[in-house]
Structures are given as structure tokens and as C-alpha cells.
Design an enzyme around this catalytic site. Sequence first.
Site, PDB file in Angstrom:
ATOM      1  N   MET A  61     -11.530   5.603  -1.499  1.00 33.88           N
ATOM      2  CA  MET A  61     -12.266   5.825  -0.254  1.00 33.88           C
ATOM      3  C   MET A  61     -12.779   7.256  -0.278  1.00 33.88           C
ATOM      4  O   MET A  61     -12.371   8.113   0.518  1.00 33.88           O
ATOM      5  CB  MET A  61     -11.357   5.553   0.944  1.00 33.88           C
ATOM      6  CG  MET A  61     -11.038   4.084   1.131  1.00 33.88           C
ATOM      7  SD  MET A  61      -9.837   3.787   2.441  1.00 33.88           S
ATOM      8  CE  MET A  61      -8.322   3.982   1.498  1.00 33.88           C
ATOM      9  N   MET A 121     -12.440  -4.953   4.086  1.00 32.41           N
ATOM     10  CA  MET A 121     -11.664  -4.131   5.003  1.00 32.41           C
ATOM     11  C   MET A 121     -11.571  -4.843   6.350  1.00 32.41           C
ATOM     12  O   MET A 121     -12.591  -5.211   6.939  1.00 32.41           O
ATOM     13  CB  MET A 121     -12.313  -2.761   5.179  1.00 32.41           C
ATOM     14  CG  MET A 121     -12.307  -1.883   3.940  1.00 32.41           C
ATOM     15  SD  MET A 121     -10.647  -1.523   3.307  1.00 32.41           S
ATOM     16  CE  MET A 121      -9.894  -0.711   4.723  1.00 32.41           C
ATOM     17  N   SER A 141       0.825  -1.207   0.000  1.00 27.46           N
ATOM     18  CA  SER A 141       0.000   0.000   0.000  1.00 27.46           C
ATOM     19  C   SER A 141       0.856   1.253   0.000  1.00 27.46           C
ATOM     20  O   SER A 141       1.687   1.461   0.888  1.00 27.46           O
ATOM     21  CB  SER A 141      -0.920   0.013   1.224  1.00 27.46           C
ATOM     22  OG  SER A 141      -1.584   1.259   1.319  1.00 27.46           O
ATOM     23  N   HIS A 171      -7.834   2.255  -4.797  1.00 25.84           N
ATOM     24  CA  HIS A 171      -8.914   2.014  -3.838  1.00 25.84           C
ATOM     25  C   HIS A 171      -9.472   3.378  -3.461  1.00 25.84           C
ATOM     26  O   HIS A 171      -8.834   4.135  -2.721  1.00 25.84           O
ATOM     27  CB  HIS A 171      -8.334   1.269  -2.633  1.00 25.84           C
ATOM     28  CG  HIS A 171      -9.283   1.073  -1.503  1.00 25.84           C
ATOM     29  ND1 HIS A 171      -8.854   0.720  -0.233  1.00 25.84           N
ATOM     30  CD2 HIS A 171     -10.632   1.181  -1.421  1.00 25.84           C
ATOM     31  CE1 HIS A 171      -9.891   0.610   0.569  1.00 25.84           C
ATOM     32  NE2 HIS A 171     -10.991   0.901  -0.128  1.00 25.84           N
ATOM     33  N   ASP A 184      -7.542  -5.830   3.491  1.00 24.29           N
ATOM     34  CA  ASP A 184      -6.802  -4.589   3.676  1.00 24.29           C
ATOM     35  C   ASP A 184      -6.985  -4.111   5.108  1.00 24.29           C
ATOM     36  O   ASP A 184      -8.097  -3.794   5.527  1.00 24.29           O
ATOM     37  CB  ASP A 184      -7.325  -3.543   2.692  1.00 24.29           C
ATOM     38  CG  ASP A 184      -6.556  -2.230   2.746  1.00 24.29           C
ATOM     39  OD1 ASP A 184      -5.594  -2.137   3.524  1.00 24.29           O
ATOM     40  OD2 ASP A 184      -6.930  -1.303   2.009  1.00 24.29           O
ATOM     41  N   MET A 190      -8.033   8.937  -0.389  1.00 28.27           N
ATOM     42  CA  MET A 190      -8.934   9.374   0.686  1.00 28.27           C
ATOM     43  C   MET A 190      -9.281  10.847   0.518  1.00 28.27           C
ATOM     44  O   MET A 190      -8.406  11.654   0.189  1.00 28.27           O
ATOM     45  CB  MET A 190      -8.280   9.158   2.049  1.00 28.27           C
ATOM     46  CG  MET A 190      -7.810   7.744   2.304  1.00 28.27           C
ATOM     47  SD  MET A 190      -7.009   7.625   3.918  1.00 28.27           S
ATOM     48  CE  MET A 190      -6.418   5.939   3.882  1.00 28.27           C
ATOM     49  N   HIS A 209      -0.929  -0.831  -4.394  1.00 25.29           N
ATOM     50  CA  HIS A 209      -2.269  -0.457  -3.953  1.00 25.29           C
ATOM     51  C   HIS A 209      -2.252   1.016  -3.578  1.00 25.29           C
ATOM     52  O   HIS A 209      -1.463   1.446  -2.732  1.00 25.29           O
ATOM     53  CB  HIS A 209      -2.656  -1.311  -2.738  1.00 25.29           C
ATOM     54  CG  HIS A 209      -4.041  -1.087  -2.248  1.00 25.29           C
ATOM     55  ND1 HIS A 209      -5.144  -1.629  -2.859  1.00 25.29           N
ATOM     56  CD2 HIS A 209      -4.517  -0.372  -1.187  1.00 25.29           C
ATOM     57  CE1 HIS A 209      -6.236  -1.280  -2.206  1.00 25.29           C
ATOM     58  NE2 HIS A 209      -5.884  -0.508  -1.186  1.00 25.29           N
ATOM     59  N   ASP A 232      -4.233   3.988  -1.982  1.00 25.73           N
ATOM     60  CA  ASP A 232      -5.350   4.348  -1.112  1.00 25.73           C
ATOM     61  C   ASP A 232      -5.676   5.824  -1.269  1.00 25.73           C
ATOM     62  O   ASP A 232      -4.941   6.691  -0.808  1.00 25.73           O
ATOM     63  CB  ASP A 232      -4.993   4.054   0.348  1.00 25.73           C
ATOM     64  CG  ASP A 232      -5.112   2.581   0.688  1.00 25.73           C
ATOM     65  OD1 ASP A 232      -6.140   1.980   0.335  1.00 25.73           O
ATOM     66  OD2 ASP A 232      -4.185   2.036   1.305  1.00 25.73           O
TER      67      ASP A 232
END
Length: 226
Positions: A73, A142, A13, A71, A180, A42, A38, A40
Site C-alpha cells: 500500500m 479491499m 495479517s 501487500h 481484506d 504502508m 499477509h 501489509d
Amino acid sequence: MMQTNDRVKIFPSLLAADFGNLSRSVGSLDATSADAVHCDVMDGRFVPNISFGPMVVKAVKPHTRLPLCCHLMIEQPENYIDEFVEAGAVEISVHAEACVHLHRVIQQIKAAGIHAGVALNPSTPLCMIENIISDLDMLLIMTVNPGFGGQRFIPEMLSKIAQARQLADEFNPELDIAVDGGIDASTAPSVVEVGANILIAGTAVFGHPDGVVAACSELRDVTARI
């Protein structure tokens, strides 16, 4: 690239990388046994943190041979799919909790020519994706509440992973099941044993005292006999 097989896949990540030397951190993964990076993303609204957006994904892409999986979010992810595709994402996962029309968003991602996934928070039941599971390339369970790296694995998620694998075996045998949150050498064997085949690990990789190569090798070794 990301179809289920006997080999567990490792996705370090980016959230745990050294953002002061991001290109070097990402590039260092090329010497490991990792399968993808990966990313992330946000927005500070869907989760209580802000990380980065498509510009960072685009910036790191030239520095690694590994595919980039994003991913999201974020709220209203459908408004940003094209930007992340243009930035170089080969797979985009959205949260079921963030999509009013989840099926439409999944079709939007697939129409862009990349893989589509859905992520579920710890408190979100699997019934949220039962009617679209055959459309998915990946289901992301998650195992912490999203928003911050370095959290402790929630052991109650093991039964949820097992149920997800049973559901996939019935309706979409090629589905990748990713986990994750709190994934390291101590938790990885348990999640693989109950059905996960993608390990998303941040702190356990970039924070490993012996470096990223040793970290990925360790995750590979502890799951090799399962």
C-alpha cells in the site's frame, strides 16, 4: 502454492500481530491451519498510516514456515519490488491506484519469479484490471478503506466480489480472489459464498480471545460447508 481450489485459504495479517513480540507472534501461526502470512506494507502517503518495510519482512521470515505475501500500500511500488523479493516475499500485490503503468509493474513482479496480484480499493471499479486479469495470480478486493486494521466490513463489496469471480471464471479460472478488511467469523461465510477463496484477517486472528489456533479453526469451520 496459491492456485484456486475447493479449500478456502487463510492469510493472517501481520499488521495485527504483537510488534513487541513479533517473532513469537509470527511463529505461533505455524501451529494453525493458516496458509500464508499477509504483510501489509504502508508508506504514510498512499494510505494514512506507516507500518513496516522489507527489513521487517526479512526479519520475520526465519520464524515461520509459512510463505510471506506482501501487500504494498505504497506509492511507486515498482521501486521496491526487488527489495521485497530479496526479503523473502513469494507474492507481491500492488494497488491499481498507485501504479501509472500497472501492466509493467505486474510483469516486473512475475519476472522476479514470484506471484503477482493487484489490490483494488472499495471505490475502484473492476474495469481497472479487466485488460490484465489473465496476467494475475491474485485479485485482492479491499473490503475496507486501506490504512488501518480493525475496521468494519463494507457490505456493498459483496457484489463486487461476485462480479470479480464472474470475470475470473471467464478470463482466468485459476485466479485467487482475496478479501481484506473486516474479515471474521461473521463476514467470512458471505464473502466465500460469492466467490472469494482467500481470507485475509488480522484482528480476528491475533485478537481472538482463545488464540490464533482457535481463530483460524473458527474461520475454517464457518466456511467449510460453503
